[in-house]
Design a protein around this motif. Structure first.
Motif, mmCIF file in Angstrom:
data_model
loop_
_atom_site.group_PDB
_atom_site.id
_atom_site.type_symbol
_atom_site.label_atom_id
_atom_site.label_comp_id
_atom_site.label_asym_id
_atom_site.label_seq_id
_atom_site.Cartn_x
_atom_site.Cartn_y
_atom_site.Cartn_z
ATOM 1 N N GLY A 29 0.837 -1.210 0.000
ATOM 2 C CA GLY A 29 0.000 0.000 0.000
ATOM 3 C C GLY A 29 0.861 1.244 0.000
ATOM 4 O O GLY A 29 2.095 1.161 0.136
ATOM 5 N N LEU A 30 0.214 2.388 -0.134
ATOM 6 C CA LEU A 30 0.964 3.642 -0.054
ATOM 7 C C LEU A 30 1.555 3.779 1.346
ATOM 8 O O LEU A 30 1.010 3.255 2.305
ATOM 9 C CB LEU A 30 0.040 4.826 -0.334
ATOM 10 C CG LEU A 30 -0.389 5.022 -1.782
ATOM 11 C CD1 LEU A 30 -1.382 6.175 -1.875
ATOM 12 C CD2 LEU A 30 0.804 5.294 -2.687
ATOM 13 N N SER A 31 2.630 4.501 1.449
ATOM 14 C CA SER A 31 3.321 4.625 2.722
ATOM 15 C C SER A 31 2.552 5.520 3.694
ATOM 16 O O SER A 31 1.988 6.537 3.313
ATOM 17 C CB SER A 31 4.694 5.226 2.461
ATOM 18 O OG SER A 31 5.253 5.702 3.646
ATOM 19 N N ASN A 32 2.570 5.113 4.980
ATOM 20 C CA ASN A 32 2.023 5.978 6.026
ATOM 21 C C ASN A 32 3.068 7.003 6.446
ATOM 22 O O ASN A 32 2.766 7.935 7.174
ATOM 23 C CB ASN A 32 1.663 5.160 7.279
ATOM 24 C CG ASN A 32 0.446 4.299 7.041
ATOM 25 O OD1 ASN A 32 -0.393 4.636 6.212
ATOM 26 N ND2 ASN A 32 0.365 3.192 7.749
ATOM 27 N N ARG A 33 4.290 6.726 6.067
ATOM 28 C CA ARG A 33 5.404 7.594 6.469
ATOM 29 C C ARG A 33 6.171 8.019 5.224
ATOM 30 O O ARG A 33 7.269 7.528 4.954
ATOM 31 C CB ARG A 33 6.342 6.825 7.416
ATOM 32 C CG ARG A 33 5.774 6.515 8.792
ATOM 33 C CD ARG A 33 5.729 7.766 9.676
ATOM 34 N NE ARG A 33 7.021 8.444 9.770
ATOM 35 C CZ ARG A 33 7.938 8.186 10.699
ATOM 36 N NH1 ARG A 33 7.732 7.283 11.607
ATOM 37 N NH2 ARG A 33 9.065 8.865 10.709
ATOM 38 N N PRO A 34 5.630 8.965 4.458
ATOM 39 C CA PRO A 34 6.285 9.361 3.210
ATOM 40 C C PRO A 34 7.706 9.895 3.431
ATOM 41 O O PRO A 34 8.501 9.927 2.500
ATOM 42 C CB PRO A 34 5.380 10.465 2.658
ATOM 43 C CG PRO A 34 4.115 10.387 3.425
ATOM 44 C CD PRO A 34 4.398 9.700 4.713
ATOM 45 N N ASP A 35 8.017 10.263 4.667
ATOM 46 C CA ASP A 35 9.383 10.728 4.943
ATOM 47 C C ASP A 35 10.369 9.567 4.926
ATOM 48 O O ASP A 35 11.561 9.754 4.715
ATOM 49 C CB ASP A 35 9.432 11.459 6.292
ATOM 50 C CG ASP A 35 8.810 10.626 7.421
ATOM 51 O OD1 ASP A 35 7.821 9.889 7.151
ATOM 52 O OD2 ASP A 35 9.315 10.683 8.547
ATOM 53 N N LEU A 36 9.869 8.348 5.152
ATOM 54 C CA LEU A 36 10.761 7.188 5.215
ATOM 55 C C LEU A 36 10.754 6.364 3.939
ATOM 56 O O LEU A 36 11.771 5.788 3.553
ATOM 57 C CB LEU A 36 10.344 6.263 6.374
ATOM 58 C CG LEU A 36 10.468 6.823 7.787
ATOM 59 C CD1 LEU A 36 10.018 5.781 8.804
ATOM 60 C CD2 LEU A 36 11.912 7.242 8.072
ATOM 61 N N CYS A 37 9.597 6.252 3.317
ATOM 62 C CA CYS A 37 9.508 5.371 2.157
ATOM 63 C C CYS A 37 8.313 5.761 1.290
ATOM 64 O O CYS A 37 7.501 6.595 1.691
ATOM 65 C CB CYS A 37 9.355 3.915 2.620
ATOM 66 S SG CYS A 37 7.931 3.657 3.693
ATOM 67 N N GLU A 38 8.241 5.169 0.121
ATOM 68 C CA GLU A 38 7.151 5.502 -0.802
ATOM 69 C C GLU A 38 5.950 4.556 -0.637
ATOM 70 O O GLU A 38 4.806 4.955 -0.752
ATOM 71 C CB GLU A 38 7.675 5.437 -2.236
ATOM 72 C CG GLU A 38 8.765 6.476 -2.505
ATOM 73 C CD GLU A 38 9.653 6.140 -3.684
ATOM 74 O OE1 GLU A 38 10.498 6.985 -4.035
ATOM 75 O OE2 GLU A 38 9.528 5.048 -4.275
#
Ligand code: ARG
Length: 588
Positions: A29-38
């Motif tokens: 799924g899309l990342s919950n943490r866009p700062d860490l991963c996509e």
């Protein structure tokens, strides 16, 4: 073309399998943490119980299987057992190349195209469209276009209000003014006039007058009810005059709907199915569905699980007159016979919630529709003014839709003229086009069921989550492409390149989700998903644009790669707004 998340899930599923686990755990799924991963996969956490193993161990084993993967350029197993993912740039480029080559950018045709009837508009004869009708037209029109784009067959029906007391009031109002018209002469057997004897302005004057009088003058009210009855029974003169009222009204409605880029395949009204009513009533009686209660003919629509009161659906009043219900139900019968639709969608004010529950239940219970016909109702919220109360004119009256459109055009014109070199004529034309985007986007970017504030200043702003901002972004891309051509470049021959920067990759990733987004918008009947997508796309593009010197780039291959990316972005944005209902000018 497969959807991005499905491709990623497929790759991940294979890795789970290769490591000895169930492939179904590989859902990405899309990342919950866009700062860490996509993207991310939580399958190792889910598998821990099943395999009696610490999730981080599973994650590590799966990550090892993905070393060297083309799909993921980075796979990180992090405590307690998440898989944090970054998509491979080469793989992403290949997706965009496929998008470029496929129709509708890789949106797959539905397995089984549906036949859909959509009932929106809901305008009433002899009454001007007001701000409330904006929503039905804009939302309904957009849902129609989205479903067509996706590959379904869609028929739009205006379902004009031309049946109940409102028609009677107009007819009796005309009779007061013109008692000598042949329409009111029962002994008249000749033909009725072909040319209209009145204008829309006159009708718009007569209706409120007549309505007001009927509230204080019981005798007059009785006459209006009698006129309603005569019209509903199809008495020759009343029916003919009613048709003329319809015609004059439709002509005027088309003018305003055109300005909203909205049209209908069918300009049917509540009255269109008049002749089906006796048959439907008989059918409901014969089937044992309808019974007489306090003189009226009703169908019970209560269900055991109801927690709220659910009044019966009234088919005929005790005086034999039919109602809003009756015409809606007979219209369903008519639509089933004429079109055999898989789905019927209604777009109305959300205050009609209970009403549509009753109608749908009644249609199902009486088997007017089979179990495989999907009946959907979309209830929209109110358009409010800056004070949070229903939108009004400055002096507190109801805002006519055409004045609202005009005000938006004027404001847009002012903004366009402010700081831009443009002839008056061009500015007017551009303002019309941009105003439409301002209005439609202002409406569609909200979830339909929510009320929203009509904020003219915000809607017409070139910045923020607005229609003009989206158009401005497209115009910006168009202008770069024009300049590229002036430099001697050929955008059609330009080849996509692997993303060079984070901003470029972010833009490519957003583009690659187009097909999934459009499919979702169609199944959820949610134009706001397209707005959210196109806004994010515009932001991604602008971020990329601000940090990339495109036209002055000396490496021609690199430059061409960006030009190809810009073309694709522009094309995707243009298709997206087209289904919403507006288009971008060349300049603004
Ligand atoms: N004319 C109605 C009104 O002004 C809306 C019609 C909605 N559509 C329907 N099939 N009932 O409230």
């Amino acid at each position: 073309m497969k959807k991005l998340l499905d491709l990623l899930t497929q790759e991940m599923g294979q890795a789970f399998e290769a490591a000895g686990y169930d492939a179904a755990l590989g859902k990405v799924g899309l990342s919950n943490r866009p700062d860490l991963c996509e993207f991310q996969c939580n399958g190792a956490m889910a598998g821990a119980k099943q395999y009696h193993k610490a999730p981080i161990m599973i994650a590590n084993e799966v990550a090892a299987k993905l070393s060297g993967s083309k799909v993921f350029e980075e796979v990180q197993a992090v405590a307690p057992g998440f898989l944090n993912l970054k998509i491979g740039k080469e793989f992403l480029k290949d997706i965009l190349v496929t998008m470029e080559s496929e129709p509708k950018f890789g949106l797959e045709a539905p397995e089984k195209p549906k036949k859909i009837v959509i009932d929106y508009g809901g305008a009433n004869v002899a009454k001007p469209l007001h701000v409330g009708h904006l929503r039905s037209a804009v939302i309904g029109g957009s849902i129609k276009r989205i479903n067509r784009y996706v590959g379904h067959e869609v028929i739009g029906d205006a379902h004009l209000g031309d049946w109940g007391l409102q028609m009677g009031l107009v007819l009796v109002g005309l009779k007061e003014r013109y008692p000598d018209w042949v329409y009111f002469d029962e002994s008249y057997t000749g033909e009725y006039p072909k040319e209209a004897l009145f204008t829309i302005s006159e009708l718009e004057e007569i209706y409120p007058e007549s309505s007001k009088r009927s509230k204080v003058d019981p005798e007059y009210k009785a006459k209006a009810m009698e006129a309603t009855y005569k019209f509903q029974q199809g008495e020759r003169g009343y029916w003919a005059l009613g048709q003329m009222v319809r015609e004059v009204s439709i002509k005027d409605l088309k003018r305003v709907y055109n300005a909203l880029n909205t049209g209908f395949e069918l300009w049917n009204g509540e009255s269109t199915i008049k002749d089906l009513i006796p048959e439907m009533v008989q059918y409901m009686k014969d089937g044992g569905y309808a019974y007489i209660s306090e003189g009226a003919l009703v169908v019970d629509v209560k269900e055991e699980t109801d927690t709220k009161e659910m009044p019966p659906c009234m088919i005929l009043k005790s005086d034999g007159a039919s109602l809003y219900n009756t015409t809606d139900l007979a219209t369903i019968m008519d639509r089933v016979r004429n079109f055999d639709p898989d789905q019927i969608i209604y777009v109305t004010d959300k205050r009609q919630d209970l009403y549509f529950q009753q109608v749908f239940r009644c249609a199902r219970k009486t088997k007017l529709v089979g179990p495989d016909v999907d009946l959907k109702w979309i209830g929209f919220g109110t358009v409010n003014g800056n004070d949070g109360k229903p939108f009004k004119t400055r002096d507190g009256g109801v805002m006519r839709l055409e004045n609202l459109i005009k005000d938006t055009q004027d404001e847009m014109y002012r903004k366009i003229r402010e700081g831009r070199e443009m002839s008056e004529e061009e500015a007017r034309k551009t303002a019309e086009q941009v105003a439409l985007a301002a209005l439609m986007y202002g409406d569609l970017s909200n979830q339909a069921s929510k009320d929203y504030i009509f904020d003219l200043d915000r809607f017409t702003s070139f910045e923020g989550d607005t229609g003009p901002y989206i158009l401005y972004t497209i115009v910006r891309i168009k202008s770069i492409l024009t300049k590229y051509a002036e430099q001697g470049g050929n955008a059609d021959a330009a080849k996509l390149q692997v993303a060079q920067s984070d901003a470029e990759k972010a833009l490519a990733m957003q583009l690659s989700q187009f097909n999934a987004m459009m499919e979702g918008a169609a199944t959820e009947l949610a134009p706001q998903r397209i707005c959210a997508f196109v806004y994010e796309l515009a932001n991604d593009f602008n971020r990329f644009y601000h940090e990339t010197k495109i036209l002055t780039e000396e490496d021609e291959v690199k430059k061409a790669g960006w030009i190809a990316l810009l073309s694709l972005t522009k094309n995707v944005m243009e298709d997206s707004i087209k289904v919403l209902g507006f288009e971008a000018p060349d300049k603004m």
